[in-house]
Design a protein around this motif. Structure first.
Motif, PDB file in Angstrom:
ATOM      1  N   GLU A 162      -4.434   1.395 -14.826  1.00 35.03           N
ATOM      2  CA  GLU A 162      -2.990   1.177 -14.938  1.00 35.03           C
ATOM      3  C   GLU A 162      -2.361   0.886 -13.572  1.00 35.03           C
ATOM      4  O   GLU A 162      -1.346   0.179 -13.479  1.00 35.03           O
ATOM      5  CB  GLU A 162      -2.319   2.382 -15.599  1.00 35.03           C
ATOM      6  CG  GLU A 162      -2.347   3.690 -14.803  1.00 35.03           C
ATOM      7  CD  GLU A 162      -3.592   4.533 -15.017  1.00 35.03           C
ATOM      8  OE1 GLU A 162      -3.515   5.756 -14.762  1.00 35.03           O
ATOM      9  OE2 GLU A 162      -4.638   3.985 -15.434  1.00 35.03           O
ATOM     10  N   VAL A 163      -2.973   1.428 -12.505  1.00 37.56           N
ATOM     11  CA  VAL A 163      -2.471   1.180 -11.152  1.00 37.56           C
ATOM     12  C   VAL A 163      -2.591  -0.297 -10.822  1.00 37.56           C
ATOM     13  O   VAL A 163      -1.649  -0.941 -10.347  1.00 37.56           O
ATOM     14  CB  VAL A 163      -3.255   2.024 -10.124  1.00 37.56           C
ATOM     15  CG1 VAL A 163      -2.845   1.660  -8.699  1.00 37.56           C
ATOM     16  CG2 VAL A 163      -3.049   3.507 -10.383  1.00 37.56           C
ATOM     17  N   TRP A 164      -3.744  -0.856 -11.091  1.00 36.28           N
ATOM     18  CA  TRP A 164      -4.037  -2.232 -10.686  1.00 36.28           C
ATOM     19  C   TRP A 164      -3.441  -3.238 -11.648  1.00 36.28           C
ATOM     20  O   TRP A 164      -3.135  -4.372 -11.261  1.00 36.28           O
ATOM     21  CB  TRP A 164      -5.546  -2.397 -10.515  1.00 36.28           C
ATOM     22  CG  TRP A 164      -6.052  -1.265  -9.669  1.00 36.28           C
ATOM     23  CD1 TRP A 164      -6.859  -0.226 -10.042  1.00 36.28           C
ATOM     24  CD2 TRP A 164      -5.702  -1.005  -8.295  1.00 36.28           C
ATOM     25  NE1 TRP A 164      -7.044   0.653  -9.005  1.00 36.28           N
ATOM     26  CE2 TRP A 164      -6.347   0.203  -7.922  1.00 36.28           C
ATOM     27  CE3 TRP A 164      -4.911  -1.669  -7.354  1.00 36.28           C
ATOM     28  CZ2 TRP A 164      -6.223   0.754  -6.645  1.00 36.28           C
ATOM     29  CZ3 TRP A 164      -4.783  -1.121  -6.088  1.00 36.28           C
ATOM     30  CH2 TRP A 164      -5.431   0.070  -5.739  1.00 36.28           C
ATOM     31  N   GLU A 217      -1.370   9.184  -4.459  1.00 31.15           N
ATOM     32  CA  GLU A 217      -2.639   9.108  -3.729  1.00 31.15           C
ATOM     33  C   GLU A 217      -2.796   7.730  -3.132  1.00 31.15           C
ATOM     34  O   GLU A 217      -2.216   6.752  -3.618  1.00 31.15           O
ATOM     35  CB  GLU A 217      -3.831   9.376  -4.665  1.00 31.15           C
ATOM     36  CG  GLU A 217      -3.967  10.788  -5.157  1.00 31.15           C
ATOM     37  CD  GLU A 217      -5.268  10.997  -5.911  1.00 31.15           C
ATOM     38  OE1 GLU A 217      -6.287  11.340  -5.273  1.00 31.15           O
ATOM     39  OE2 GLU A 217      -5.275  10.781  -7.135  1.00 31.15           O
ATOM     40  N   LYS A 218      -3.605   7.625  -2.079  1.00 30.43           N
ATOM     41  CA  LYS A 218      -3.909   6.322  -1.481  1.00 30.43           C
ATOM     42  C   LYS A 218      -4.705   5.477  -2.470  1.00 30.43           C
ATOM     43  O   LYS A 218      -5.427   5.999  -3.335  1.00 30.43           O
ATOM     44  CB  LYS A 218      -4.697   6.493  -0.183  1.00 30.43           C
ATOM     45  CG  LYS A 218      -3.860   7.076   0.959  1.00 30.43           C
ATOM     46  CD  LYS A 218      -4.641   7.081   2.245  1.00 30.43           C
ATOM     47  CE  LYS A 218      -3.821   7.663   3.389  1.00 30.43           C
ATOM     48  NZ  LYS A 218      -2.681   6.798   3.750  1.00 30.43           N
ATOM     49  N   GLY A 255       0.786  -1.227   0.000  1.00 33.41           N
ATOM     50  CA  GLY A 255       0.000   0.000   0.000  1.00 33.41           C
ATOM     51  C   GLY A 255       0.818   1.277   0.000  1.00 33.41           C
ATOM     52  O   GLY A 255       0.557   2.191  -0.802  1.00 33.41           O
ATOM     53  N   PRO A 256       1.825   1.416   0.878  1.00 32.94           N
ATOM     54  CA  PRO A 256       2.628   2.640   0.877  1.00 32.94           C
ATOM     55  C   PRO A 256       3.361   2.888  -0.440  1.00 32.94           C
ATOM     56  O   PRO A 256       3.562   4.033  -0.836  1.00 32.94           O
ATOM     57  CB  PRO A 256       3.615   2.410   2.027  1.00 32.94           C
ATOM     58  CG  PRO A 256       2.911   1.473   2.946  1.00 32.94           C
ATOM     59  CD  PRO A 256       2.148   0.551   2.041  1.00 32.94           C
ATOM     60  N   ALA A 257       3.756   1.809  -1.133  1.00 33.25           N
ATOM     61  CA  ALA A 257       4.413   1.963  -2.435  1.00 33.25           C
ATOM     62  C   ALA A 257       3.423   2.480  -3.474  1.00 33.25           C
ATOM     63  O   ALA A 257       3.767   3.331  -4.306  1.00 33.25           O
ATOM     64  CB  ALA A 257       5.004   0.631  -2.890  1.00 33.25           C
TER      65      ALA A 257
END
Length: 290
Positions: free
Chosen positions: A200-202, A190-191, A181-183
């Protein structure tokens, strides 16, 4: 009656229950400093007559019963808890058998007994949240050697378009350093829960987790893989993981249908605390046999 503690970096979940995994009462206590948190933990359990207590703890921890620091939280980045004798603190307050293992090993035990891996003698439980950790059950027993597994810190291949340096204070771009999560928050600004509509995040998250799963599969060959933790509540990651895992394995080994093989916890957020009840039950059994 059994006591259970799921000791996490942000909160301690404490419960009383029985050998069937049934939780009778449960409370959540913030993880601050040991003097505050442990006082509240002990006060909760003093209301009950307990036969044994099980602890599933954040780590690293010392699980070698022959070690002089058995029962300690050891080299944690939570400085107030570094080298803290967790088992000893509980035993001083309650002279009963105490089972002790990692929080992810406890969750694996809970899922094997009552959750998504019920009826199987093998499973892998992985949590992806503030950190990444994994617990494994093989032939009905938790995997343990010199210490407990630290599967969140394996090295993975960096995505060609990922220039993020990594968040892990020990290894920079290990799995946890790239995919916890922190990465996610540091890389994208953003969280995770604000990034729900950013595929693209996932996709990148699935790229890294799939690499880890391939290694775990080839080494441990678990009969079920269970993915929990806050990051995995973003369920679109599962499709990304399955896509990349199929590409990586490339039919080298036969796997079950991935949507049935790689699943969310059957016990939901109660996997860890239920497994901690199981640690208490095992400690009680061992005490009775002595």
């Amino acid at each position: 009656m059994l006591g259970a503690i799921e000791a996490g970096g942000t909160k301690f979940v404490c419960a009383v229950g029985d050998v069937s995994g049934q939780i009778i009462e449960q409370v959540t206590i913030p993880t601050t400093i040991p003097e505050e948190t442990m006082t509240a933990v002990i006060d909760f359990f003093k209301q009950y007559e307990l036969e044994a207590i099980g602890i599933g703890s954040f780590g690293p921890i010392d699980v070698d019963t022959e070690s002089p620091t058995y029962g300690y939280i050891t080299s944690t980045p939570k400085t107030a808890w570094k080298n803290y004798p967790l088992v000893q603190a509980i035993k001083e307050a309650f002279p009963v058998p105490v089972g002790f293992n990692t929080d992810v090993n406890a969750a694996a035990l809970g899922e094997a007994a009552f959750g998504a891996a019920k009826g199987l003698d093998s499973c892998l439980y992985i949590t992806v949240g503030t950190g990444i950790g994994a617990g494994a059950v093989v032939q009905g027993k938790l995997v343990q050697g010199l210490s407990h597994p630290e599967m969140g810190h394996i090295l993975v291949r960096r995505h060609p378009q990922d220039s993020y340096t990594g968040k892990c204070p020990y290894h920079k771009d290990c799995l946890e350093g790239l995919a916890a999560g922190p990465a996610i928050e540091e890389r994208w600004g953003e969280k995770g829960f604000h990034l729900v509509n950013r595929p693209e995040v996932w996709d990148l998250e699935g790229y890294y987790i799939a690499q880890a799963l391939m290694q775990y599969i080839l080494i441990l060959s678990p009969k079920k893989i269970i993915l929990g933790g806050g990051v995995m509540k973003q369920e679109t990651i599962f499709a990304s993981i399955n896509k990349y895992l199929a590409e990586l394995v490339n039919e080298y080994v036969a796997l079950p249908e991935l949507t049935d093989y790689i699943v969310s916890p059957g016990l939901g957020d109660r996997a860890g605390i239920t497994g901690s009840l199981m640690l208490a039950s095992l400690a009680l059994q061992e005490d009775d046999q002595q």
